[in-house]
Design a protein around this motif. Structure first.
Motif, PDB file in Angstrom:
ATOM      1  N   GLN A   1      39.975  38.499  31.216  1.00 28.69           N
ATOM      2  CA  GLN A   1      41.275  37.974  30.831  1.00 28.69           C
ATOM      3  C   GLN A   1      42.107  37.524  32.028  1.00 28.69           C
ATOM      4  OE1 GLN A   1      43.201  40.970  28.414  1.00 28.69           O
ATOM      5  NE2 GLN A   1      41.588  40.966  26.869  1.00 28.69           N
ATOM      6  N   PHE A   2      41.626  37.771  33.237  1.00 31.12           N
ATOM      7  CA  PHE A   2      42.375  37.378  34.431  1.00 31.12           C
ATOM      8  C   PHE A   2      42.420  35.852  34.519  1.00 31.12           C
ATOM      9  CE2 PHE A   2      41.423  41.362  37.249  1.00 31.12           C
ATOM     10  CZ  PHE A   2      41.901  42.187  36.247  1.00 31.12           C
ATOM     11  N   SER A   3      43.562  35.310  34.862  1.00 31.27           N
ATOM     12  CA  SER A   3      43.684  33.850  34.994  1.00 31.27           C
ATOM     13  C   SER A   3      42.741  33.314  36.069  1.00 31.27           C
ATOM     14  CB  SER A   3      45.129  33.470  35.318  1.00 31.27           C
ATOM     15  OG  SER A   3      45.558  34.049  36.542  1.00 31.27           O
TER      16      SER A   3
ATOM     17  N   ALA B   1      40.697  42.623  44.870  1.00 32.20           N
ATOM     18  CA  ALA B   1      42.153  42.779  44.892  1.00 32.20           C
ATOM     19  C   ALA B   1      42.856  41.476  44.522  1.00 32.20           C
ATOM     20  CB  ALA B   1      42.618  43.255  46.261  1.00 32.20           C
ATOM     21  N   TYR B   2      42.285  40.352  44.964  1.00 27.35           N
ATOM     22  CA  TYR B   2      42.893  39.046  44.684  1.00 27.35           C
ATOM     23  C   TYR B   2      42.158  38.290  43.583  1.00 27.35           C
ATOM     24  CZ  TYR B   2      45.772  39.786  48.799  1.00 27.35           C
ATOM     25  OH  TYR B   2      46.686  40.293  49.701  1.00 27.35           O
ATOM     26  N   ALA B   3      41.056  38.840  43.105  1.00 32.68           N
ATOM     27  CA  ALA B   3      40.286  38.290  41.976  1.00 32.68           C
ATOM     28  C   ALA B   3      39.735  36.902  42.241  1.00 32.68           C
ATOM     29  CB  ALA B   3      41.123  38.297  40.702  1.00 32.68           C
ATOM     30  N   VAL B   4      39.420  36.597  43.491  1.00 32.83           N
ATOM     31  CA  VAL B   4      38.816  35.304  43.827  1.00 32.83           C
ATOM     32  C   VAL B   4      37.533  35.543  44.626  1.00 32.83           C
ATOM     33  CG1 VAL B   4      40.991  34.034  43.807  1.00 32.83           C
ATOM     34  CG2 VAL B   4      40.180  35.065  45.943  1.00 32.83           C
TER      35      VAL B   4
ATOM     36  N   ARG C   1      44.148  48.651  43.916  1.00 34.48           N
ATOM     37  CA  ARG C   1      44.957  47.568  43.353  1.00 34.48           C
ATOM     38  C   ARG C   1      44.204  46.882  42.220  1.00 34.48           C
ATOM     39  NH1 ARG C   1      46.688  43.968  48.413  1.00 34.48           N
ATOM     40  NH2 ARG C   1      46.909  42.462  46.694  1.00 34.48           N
ATOM     41  N   ALA C   2      42.919  46.643  42.441  1.00 35.08           N
ATOM     42  CA  ALA C   2      42.116  45.995  41.406  1.00 35.08           C
ATOM     43  C   ALA C   2      41.976  46.893  40.179  1.00 35.08           C
ATOM     44  CB  ALA C   2      40.745  45.642  41.964  1.00 35.08           C
ATOM     45  N   LEU C   3      41.753  48.176  40.402  1.00 34.59           N
ATOM     46  CA  LEU C   3      41.606  49.108  39.282  1.00 34.59           C
ATOM     47  C   LEU C   3      42.889  49.212  38.474  1.00 34.59           C
ATOM     48  CD1 LEU C   3      39.516  51.906  41.028  1.00 34.59           C
ATOM     49  CD2 LEU C   3      38.799  50.573  39.029  1.00 34.59           C
ATOM     50  N   ALA C   4      44.022  49.153  39.153  1.00 36.61           N
ATOM     51  CA  ALA C   4      45.297  49.199  38.440  1.00 36.61           C
ATOM     52  C   ALA C   4      45.449  47.984  37.532  1.00 36.61           C
ATOM     53  CB  ALA C   4      46.452  49.263  39.447  1.00 36.61           C
ATOM     54  N   ARG C   5      45.023  46.853  38.016  1.00 40.73           N
ATOM     55  CA  ARG C   5      45.096  45.654  37.189  1.00 40.73           C
ATOM     56  C   ARG C   5      44.089  45.707  36.053  1.00 40.73           C
ATOM     57  NH1 ARG C   5      44.587  39.321  39.223  1.00 40.73           N
ATOM     58  NH2 ARG C   5      45.190  38.396  37.207  1.00 40.73           N
ATOM     59  N   LEU C   6      42.896  46.218  36.332  1.00 38.40           N
ATOM     60  CA  LEU C   6      41.881  46.350  35.283  1.00 38.40           C
ATOM     61  C   LEU C   6      42.323  47.308  34.182  1.00 38.40           C
ATOM     62  CD1 LEU C   6      38.679  46.445  37.509  1.00 38.40           C
ATOM     63  CD2 LEU C   6      39.208  44.701  35.782  1.00 38.40           C
ATOM     64  N   ALA C   7      43.181  48.243  34.520  1.00 37.67           N
ATOM     65  CA  ALA C   7      43.675  49.191  33.521  1.00 37.67           C
ATOM     66  C   ALA C   7      44.530  48.501  32.469  1.00 37.67           C
ATOM     67  CB  ALA C   7      44.471  50.299  34.200  1.00 37.67           C
ATOM     68  N   THR C   8      45.033  47.296  32.788  1.00 41.38           N
ATOM     69  CA  THR C   8      45.861  46.559  31.833  1.00 41.38           C
ATOM     70  C   THR C   8      45.046  45.595  30.981  1.00 41.38           C
ATOM     71  OG1 THR C   8      46.351  44.700  33.323  1.00 41.38           O
ATOM     72  CG2 THR C   8      47.739  46.663  33.516  1.00 41.38           C
TER      73      THR C   8
ATOM     74  N   LEU D   1      34.365  42.638  39.983  1.00 41.86           N
ATOM     75  CA  LEU D   1      35.374  43.302  39.145  1.00 41.86           C
ATOM     76  C   LEU D   1      34.720  44.005  37.958  1.00 41.86           C
ATOM     77  CD1 LEU D   1      38.084  40.514  39.252  1.00 41.86           C
ATOM     78  CD2 LEU D   1      38.485  42.916  39.877  1.00 41.86           C
ATOM     79  N   ARG D   2      33.738  43.376  37.381  1.00 41.68           N
ATOM     80  CA  ARG D   2      33.021  43.976  36.245  1.00 41.68           C
ATOM     81  C   ARG D   2      32.330  45.265  36.672  1.00 41.68           C
ATOM     82  NH1 ARG D   2      27.899  42.554  33.447  1.00 41.68           N
ATOM     83  NH2 ARG D   2      28.224  42.766  31.189  1.00 41.68           N
ATOM     84  N   ARG D   3      31.702  45.218  37.845  1.00 35.10           N
ATOM     85  CA  ARG D   3      31.035  46.413  38.359  1.00 35.10           C
ATOM     86  C   ARG D   3      32.051  47.512  38.672  1.00 35.10           C
ATOM     87  NH1 ARG D   3      26.108  46.452  42.737  1.00 35.10           N
ATOM     88  NH2 ARG D   3      25.791  48.713  42.806  1.00 35.10           N
ATOM     89  N   LEU D   4      33.172  47.113  39.265  1.00 38.05           N
ATOM     90  CA  LEU D   4      34.209  48.088  39.586  1.00 38.05           C
ATOM     91  C   LEU D   4      34.757  48.735  38.328  1.00 38.05           C
ATOM     92  CD1 LEU D   4      36.058  49.352  41.759  1.00 38.05           C
ATOM     93  CD2 LEU D   4      37.603  47.402  41.434  1.00 38.05           C
ATOM     94  N   ARG D   5      34.972  47.948  37.292  1.00 37.51           N
ATOM     95  CA  ARG D   5      35.488  48.485  36.034  1.00 37.51           C
ATOM     96  C   ARG D   5      34.511  49.479  35.426  1.00 37.51           C
ATOM     97  NH1 ARG D   5      34.352  46.584  31.075  1.00 37.51           N
ATOM     98  NH2 ARG D   5      33.744  44.509  31.850  1.00 37.51           N
ATOM     99  N   LYS D   6      33.226  49.193  35.505  1.00 38.33           N
ATOM    100  CA  LYS D   6      32.229  50.052  34.871  1.00 38.33           C
ATOM    101  C   LYS D   6      31.890  51.295  35.702  1.00 38.33           C
ATOM    102  CE  LYS D   6      29.853  46.585  32.070  1.00 38.33           C
ATOM    103  NZ  LYS D   6      28.535  46.002  31.724  1.00 38.33           N
TER     104      LYS D   6
END
Length: 246
Positions: free
Chosen positions: A62-64, A116-119, A50-57, A91-96
């Motif tokens: 840029q996440f609120s 997944a919830y970005a908190v 779920r997090a990766l799908a959001r990071l793809a955008t 999230l940064r580590r997951l993206r990289k």
């Protein structure tokens, strides 16, 4: 039986009126799972997907949810790109790297729900906290913080930290870096989980994240979780800590 109360100091709530927070207390953590993180692997994969799908955008910056924490860190006089909240760092580590490190089933679930919830989601060994109070408050400067490699640091006066009744700091710069002293390990039996948000709608996000964690911990039992949302009207969460079962 002794108790432990968790809360945010009034000074913190006043400085950050957008704060939304909740806590979960879990007992009967199964130490036999400590060396078997694969027991939760499918669920971790679902949350990270779920997090990766959001990071793809777009990147996490840029996440609120992340932007709200960056503003909070700036209000505390910290450079947001130097000191990131825990969820942004994950999230940064997951993206990289495309995956998160595997540590312990409970930690893995908390990290996965965090992205997944970005908190930020902190999980602490409740038996490593000295009560009766664990408070998110400005440091006095004499608190002791233990790094994951065993070194001792002292938060700067005014730095927001999780501080217990023995003067031990369980975090640096609030949600930036957790202490190694209360990190979950193979000997952990009881956990305190705290989720915090700063963005608009954060209370709903925190509730969803804690509900997800409660469901996962119950499903992978025998953990028995209790959750609560913390508000200005009800800012405290008190748990009972009796003699631990060996």
């Amino acid at each position: 039986m002794t108790g432990l109360t968790f809360r945010h100091a009034e000074a913190v709530r006043s400085a950050h009126p957008g704060l939304a927070a909740g806590a979960l207390y879990g007992t009967d953590v199964d130490a036999t799972d400590a060396g078997s993180p694969d027991v939760v692997a499918p669920r971790v994969a679902e949350y990270t997907a779920r997090a990766l799908a959001r990071l793809a955008t777009g990147p996490e910056s840029q996440f609120s949810e992340v932007l709200a924490w960056r503003r909070a860190f700036a209000r505390m006089g910290l450079r947001p790109t130097q000191y990131r909240c825990a969820s942004e760092s994950l999230l940064r580590r997951l993206r990289k790297e495309g995956a998160l490190p595997r540590i312990h089933p409970v930690v893995d679930l908390c990290n996965a729900v965090s992205v997944a919830y970005a908190v930020p989601v902190a999980v602490l060994d409740a038996d490593r906290i000295t009560g009766p109070l664990l408070e998110v408050r400005p440091a006095h400067g004499d608190e002791e913080y233990t790094t994951f490699d065993g070194r001792t640091e002292h938060p700067a006066p005014g730095e927001v930290t999780y501080a217990d009744s023995a003067g031990r700091a369980h975090a640096r710069r609030w949600t930036n870096r957790q202490s190694g002293h209360s990190a979950v390990s193979g000997s952990t039996r009881r956990i305190l989980v705290v989720a915090e948000a700063m963005h608009e709608g954060g209370a709903d996000t925190v509730a969803q994240a804690l509900n997800a964690l409660a469901e996962e911990l119950t499903a992978h039992g025998p953990v028995t979780p209790v959750t609560t949302l913390l508000t200005t009207a009800a800012p405290e969460f008190t748990i009972g800590l009796g003699a631990r079962t060996p």
